[in-house]
Design a protein around this motif. Sequence first.
Motif, PDB file in Angstrom:
ATOM      1  N   PRO A 156      11.091  -4.927  26.746  1.00  0.00           N
ATOM      2  CA  PRO A 156      12.129  -3.901  26.888  1.00  0.00           C
ATOM      3  C   PRO A 156      12.116  -3.296  28.291  1.00  0.00           C
ATOM      4  CG  PRO A 156      10.282  -3.071  25.603  1.00  0.00           C
ATOM      5  CD  PRO A 156      10.057  -4.548  25.771  1.00  0.00           C
ATOM      6  N   ILE A 157      13.291  -2.921  28.764  1.00  0.00           N
ATOM      7  CA  ILE A 157      13.415  -2.331  30.089  1.00  0.00           C
ATOM      8  C   ILE A 157      13.318  -0.819  29.967  1.00  0.00           C
ATOM      9  CG2 ILE A 157      14.959  -2.013  32.069  1.00  0.00           C
ATOM     10  CD1 ILE A 157      16.164  -4.746  31.380  1.00  0.00           C
ATOM     11  N   LYS A 158      12.407  -0.214  30.708  1.00  0.00           N
ATOM     12  CA  LYS A 158      12.223   1.231  30.671  1.00  0.00           C
ATOM     13  C   LYS A 158      12.759   1.829  31.970  1.00  0.00           C
ATOM     14  CE  LYS A 158       8.136   1.064  27.675  1.00  0.00           C
ATOM     15  NZ  LYS A 158       6.708   1.437  27.533  1.00  0.00           N
ATOM     16  N   LEU A 159      13.770   2.683  31.838  1.00  0.00           N
ATOM     17  CA  LEU A 159      14.370   3.332  32.993  1.00  0.00           C
ATOM     18  C   LEU A 159      13.973   4.801  33.029  1.00  0.00           C
ATOM     19  CD1 LEU A 159      18.038   1.950  32.864  1.00  0.00           C
ATOM     20  CD2 LEU A 159      16.051   0.964  34.020  1.00  0.00           C
ATOM     21  N   GLU A 161      14.823   8.800  33.937  1.00  0.00           N
ATOM     22  CA  GLU A 161      16.028   9.587  33.667  1.00  0.00           C
ATOM     23  C   GLU A 161      17.039   9.444  34.800  1.00  0.00           C
ATOM     24  OE1 GLU A 161      17.313  14.259  32.840  1.00  0.00           O
ATOM     25  OE2 GLU A 161      15.205  13.655  32.775  1.00  0.00           O
ATOM     26  N   ARG A 162      16.566   9.452  36.050  1.00  0.00           N
ATOM     27  CA  ARG A 162      17.469   9.324  37.196  1.00  0.00           C
ATOM     28  C   ARG A 162      18.073   7.926  37.260  1.00  0.00           C
ATOM     29  NH1 ARG A 162      20.185  12.922  39.761  1.00  0.00           N
ATOM     30  NH2 ARG A 162      18.514  14.048  40.816  1.00  0.00           N
ATOM     31  N   GLU A 163      17.276   6.901  36.991  1.00  0.00           N
ATOM     32  CA  GLU A 163      17.800   5.534  36.982  1.00  0.00           C
ATOM     33  C   GLU A 163      18.877   5.382  35.917  1.00  0.00           C
ATOM     34  OE1 GLU A 163      13.893   2.987  38.533  1.00  0.00           O
ATOM     35  OE2 GLU A 163      14.166   3.418  36.391  1.00  0.00           O
ATOM     36  N   GLU A 164      18.665   6.020  34.773  1.00  0.00           N
ATOM     37  CA  GLU A 164      19.664   5.939  33.710  1.00  0.00           C
ATOM     38  C   GLU A 164      20.952   6.642  34.128  1.00  0.00           C
ATOM     39  OE1 GLU A 164      20.190   7.432  29.105  1.00  0.00           O
ATOM     40  OE2 GLU A 164      18.217   6.732  29.781  1.00  0.00           O
ATOM     41  N   GLU A 165      20.833   7.794  34.795  1.00  0.00           N
ATOM     42  CA  GLU A 165      22.021   8.503  35.285  1.00  0.00           C
ATOM     43  C   GLU A 165      22.812   7.622  36.247  1.00  0.00           C
ATOM     44  OE1 GLU A 165      20.974  13.251  35.434  1.00  0.00           O
ATOM     45  OE2 GLU A 165      20.168  11.975  37.013  1.00  0.00           O
ATOM     46  N   ILE A 166      22.102   7.003  37.182  1.00  0.00           N
ATOM     47  CA  ILE A 166      22.761   6.159  38.175  1.00  0.00           C
ATOM     48  C   ILE A 166      23.362   4.922  37.512  1.00  0.00           C
ATOM     49  CG2 ILE A 166      22.325   4.656  40.172  1.00  0.00           C
ATOM     50  CD1 ILE A 166      20.359   6.798  41.168  1.00  0.00           C
ATOM     51  N   GLY A 167      22.642   4.341  36.564  1.00  0.00           N
ATOM     52  CA  GLY A 167      23.156   3.177  35.851  1.00  0.00           C
ATOM     53  C   GLY A 167      24.450   3.478  35.119  1.00  0.00           C
ATOM     54  N   ARG A 168      24.522   4.632  34.486  1.00  0.00           N
ATOM     55  CA  ARG A 168      25.737   5.010  33.758  1.00  0.00           C
ATOM     56  C   ARG A 168      26.911   5.214  34.720  1.00  0.00           C
ATOM     57  NH1 ARG A 168      25.087   6.395  28.408  1.00  0.00           N
ATOM     58  NH2 ARG A 168      22.931   6.482  27.662  1.00  0.00           N
ATOM     59  N   LEU A 169      26.640   5.769  35.897  1.00  0.00           N
ATOM     60  CA  LEU A 169      27.704   5.960  36.888  1.00  0.00           C
ATOM     61  C   LEU A 169      28.151   4.626  37.475  1.00  0.00           C
ATOM     62  CD1 LEU A 169      26.400   9.180  38.685  1.00  0.00           C
ATOM     63  CD2 LEU A 169      28.295   8.991  37.064  1.00  0.00           C
ATOM     64  N   MET A 170      27.227   3.687  37.633  1.00  0.00           N
ATOM     65  CA  MET A 170      27.599   2.338  38.072  1.00  0.00           C
ATOM     66  C   MET A 170      28.547   1.699  37.071  1.00  0.00           C
ATOM     67  SD  MET A 170      23.908   0.958  39.479  1.00  0.00           S
ATOM     68  CE  MET A 170      24.463  -0.749  39.702  1.00  0.00           C
ATOM     69  N   LEU A 171      28.272   1.902  35.784  1.00  0.00           N
ATOM     70  CA  LEU A 171      29.130   1.336  34.747  1.00  0.00           C
ATOM     71  C   LEU A 171      30.527   1.943  34.768  1.00  0.00           C
ATOM     72  CD1 LEU A 171      26.791   1.001  31.633  1.00  0.00           C
ATOM     73  CD2 LEU A 171      27.924  -0.829  32.872  1.00  0.00           C
ATOM     74  N   LYS A 172      30.640   3.156  35.292  1.00  0.00           N
ATOM     75  CA  LYS A 172      31.949   3.805  35.382  1.00  0.00           C
ATOM     76  C   LYS A 172      32.705   3.397  36.644  1.00  0.00           C
ATOM     77  CE  LYS A 172      30.736   7.823  32.574  1.00  0.00           C
ATOM     78  NZ  LYS A 172      30.613   9.295  32.512  1.00  0.00           N
ATOM     79  N   TYR A 198      17.647  -3.089  40.342  1.00  0.00           N
ATOM     80  CA  TYR A 198      17.755  -4.546  40.450  1.00  0.00           C
ATOM     81  C   TYR A 198      16.437  -5.205  40.049  1.00  0.00           C
ATOM     82  CZ  TYR A 198      22.170  -4.276  43.119  1.00  0.00           C
ATOM     83  OH  TYR A 198      23.464  -4.069  43.523  1.00  0.00           O
ATOM     84  N   GLY A 199      15.332  -4.610  40.513  1.00  0.00           N
ATOM     85  CA  GLY A 199      14.031  -5.183  40.193  1.00  0.00           C
ATOM     86  C   GLY A 199      13.733  -5.128  38.704  1.00  0.00           C
ATOM     87  N   LYS A 200      13.999  -3.975  38.089  1.00  0.00           N
ATOM     88  CA  LYS A 200      13.726  -3.835  36.657  1.00  0.00           C
ATOM     89  C   LYS A 200      14.646  -4.713  35.813  1.00  0.00           C
ATOM     90  CE  LYS A 200      11.702   0.805  36.553  1.00  0.00           C
ATOM     91  NZ  LYS A 200      11.781   2.158  35.942  1.00  0.00           N
ATOM     92  N   LEU A 201      15.892  -4.859  36.269  1.00  0.00           N
ATOM     93  CA  LEU A 201      16.859  -5.657  35.515  1.00  0.00           C
ATOM     94  C   LEU A 201      16.754  -7.144  35.841  1.00  0.00           C
ATOM     95  CD1 LEU A 201      19.971  -3.310  35.947  1.00  0.00           C
ATOM     96  CD2 LEU A 201      18.536  -3.537  33.918  1.00  0.00           C
ATOM     97  N   GLU A 202      15.967  -7.459  36.870  1.00  0.00           N
ATOM     98  CA  GLU A 202      15.767  -8.843  37.309  1.00  0.00           C
ATOM     99  C   GLU A 202      17.086  -9.494  37.715  1.00  0.00           C
ATOM    100  OE1 GLU A 202      13.645 -10.806  34.177  1.00  0.00           O
ATOM    101  OE2 GLU A 202      11.763  -9.792  34.640  1.00  0.00           O
ATOM    102  N   LEU A 216      22.369  -2.407  27.880  1.00  0.00           N
ATOM    103  CA  LEU A 216      21.555  -1.226  27.581  1.00  0.00           C
ATOM    104  C   LEU A 216      22.400  -0.068  27.065  1.00  0.00           C
ATOM    105  CD1 LEU A 216      19.188  -1.174  30.705  1.00  0.00           C
ATOM    106  CD2 LEU A 216      18.659  -2.004  28.411  1.00  0.00           C
ATOM    107  N   PHE A 217      23.647   0.034  27.590  1.00  0.00           N
ATOM    108  CA  PHE A 217      24.534   1.138  27.211  1.00  0.00           C
ATOM    109  C   PHE A 217      25.853   0.570  26.683  1.00  0.00           C
ATOM    110  CE2 PHE A 217      22.278   2.621  31.162  1.00  0.00           C
ATOM    111  CZ  PHE A 217      21.283   3.326  30.497  1.00  0.00           C
ATOM    112  N   PRO A 218      25.854  -0.091  25.535  1.00  0.00           N
ATOM    113  CA  PRO A 218      27.066  -0.753  25.035  1.00  0.00           C
ATOM    114  C   PRO A 218      28.231   0.189  24.807  1.00  0.00           C
ATOM    115  CG  PRO A 218      25.375  -0.625  23.324  1.00  0.00           C
ATOM    116  CD  PRO A 218      24.713  -0.244  24.609  1.00  0.00           C
TER     117      PRO A 218
END
Length: 231
Positions: A156-159, A161-172, A198-202, A216-218
């Motif tokens: 499992p990929i562990k992000l 809190e800040r990585e998750e915030e940025i990831g959600r904004l990337m999705l937007k 990128y490293g965590k998501l490979e 991760l955020f369907p």
Amino acid sequence: MSKISIVIADDQMLTREGLQTILDLEENMEVVGVAINGEEACELAERLQPTLVLLDIQMPVMDGLTALKKIKASCPHTRILILTTFVEADYIVEGIAGGASGYMLKDMDADKMIASIRDTVDGQFVLPASVANKLAARMNQLADDFGRQKRAGEKPIKLTEREEEIGRLMLKGLNNREIAEALSIAEGTVRNYISGLYGKLEVMDRAHAVARLQGLFPSLRGSIIVQRETD
């Protein structure tokens, strides 16, 4: 209000002249340069630093996707709309990964072209519905592939809190500068976090990162702004 300066890059004379005619009718838009290949587009963009480049994909000497990356490197504040007459999922993904601000179909009505340009300059990532549908299908396919790998026993990929915030904004659909403004942090800090993602998501690029983040955020699938085909 300052004028929107635009460079048009397309190897077809009719397309170049048609676009210039449409844009010259707009009071706050000005075509400052015209290129017939990707190499000329790069030279004009670096010299003129326009607000926007309208960039064809298939051109001689240097193709549009290669030119896109070079222009973004030399003109980071210039927005780029990809011009196309066809919709290929791989081209869409590569263009977004290269930093394109969106896609514009050459056969769009003049009013929709102008609206696309204004939306792009305002910071929106807007796609015609036909392009967005292709992109969504490709992203969903990549996300489903990721889901199958995860179910098959991938760690499992562990992000954070800040990585998750940025990831959600990337999705937007936000770019690095917009993410930095939204979170009140430096753009360089955003780049560092995304590099870590990128490293965590490979993955090696933004398009594949977005695809894996969708896994991760369907609930955020399909959040890209889509331009309506009809009013």
